[in-house]
Scaffold this active site. Structure first.
Site, PDB file in Angstrom:
ATOM      1  CG  ASP A  62      29.344  19.768   5.690  1.00  0.00           C
ATOM      2  OD1 ASP A  62      30.398  20.390   5.924  1.00  0.00           O
ATOM      3  OD2 ASP A  62      28.233  20.321   5.595  1.00  0.00           O
ATOM      4  CG  ASP A  97      25.211  23.406   4.807  1.00  0.00           C
ATOM      5  OD1 ASP A  97      26.289  22.932   4.387  1.00  0.00           O
ATOM      6  OD2 ASP A  97      25.096  23.938   5.918  1.00  0.00           O
TER       7      ASP A  97
END
Length: 170
Positions: free
Chosen positions: A144, A125
Site C-alpha cells: 500500500d 496489513d
C-alpha cells in the site's frame, strides 16, 4: 534494427516492482508469524504500532463485508491495472525515469496485494498509524505504501514543466 532499450522501453525498471513485491511478502510473512490478530506492538507511543489485520476488501476495507465475490473483482482489477502499467512502462522514453519509477512502485504494490488476495483470500496489513487512543488510520502494508508513493509521483508528474510539448521527467 532497434536496440533492446528502444524495443523494451523502461521495462528494466521491473526490478523495482520485484523488489517491492519481495519486501512486501517477506514483511507480511514476518508479521503474520510474529503477531496474533489485532495485537499491537508499540513502536512510537501514541503514533505508530505494528499490528496484524486481514482486509478482504479494498482500500479502507471498502466492500470488506461482501460475501467473497469482491476478492475476485479486486483481483481482476489488479490484473488489468498491472497489465496496463507494464504496457505503459514499455512505451516510456529514455528520459522518463521519474515516471518509470512511479509506475514500477505502483505495479509492485499491486502485485503484492494481488498475491495475498488470490492465495489467501485477504490482504495482510500490519502498519498502524494512530494518535493516542483517539484516532486510528486504517492498517496498511508495504505494498500500500509503494502504491501511495507511486501515485503521488504520478500526480506530481502531471505538474512538471513542459518543454517543446513534452513533459520533463528527469
Amino acid at each position: 534494427m532497434p536496440n533492446a532499450a528502444g524495443r523494451f522501453g523502461r521495462l528494466g525498471w521491473l526490478w523495482l516492482s520485484v523488489l517491492v513485491l519481495v519486501i512486501d511478502q517477506v514483511s507480511k510473512l514476518h508479521f503474520e508469524s510474529s503477531l496474533s490478530m489485532y495485537q499491537q506492538i508499540v513502536v512510537i507511543p501514541d503514533y505508530f504500532s505494528w499490528t496484524l489485520a486481514y482486509n478482504t476488501g479494498a482500500a479502507f476495507s471498502f466492500l470488506a463485508d461482501g460475501s467473497g465475490w469482491q476478492r475476485w473483482l479486486f483481483a481482476l482489477i489488479a490484473i488489468a491495472v498491472s497489465a496496463v502499467l507494464v504496457v505503459w512502462l514499455k512505451r516510456l522514453g529514455r528520459n522518463e525515469t521519474w515516471l518509470a519509477i512511479a509506475l514500477a512502485l505502483v505495479l509492485g504494490g499491486a502485485l503484492g496485494n494481488l498475491y495475498d488476495r488470490i492465495a489467501l483470500g485477504h490482504v495482510i496489513d500490519f502498519i498502524l498509524v494512530h494518535w493516542q487512543n483517539r484516532w486510528y488510520f486504517p492498517a496498511f502494508n508495504f505494498a500500500d505504501s509503494a502504491i501511495t508513493v507511486g501515485a503521488v509521483m504520478l500526480a506530481l508528474d502531471m505538474f512538471k514543466s513542459k518543454k517543446t510539448g513534452e513533459a520533463v521527467h528527469d
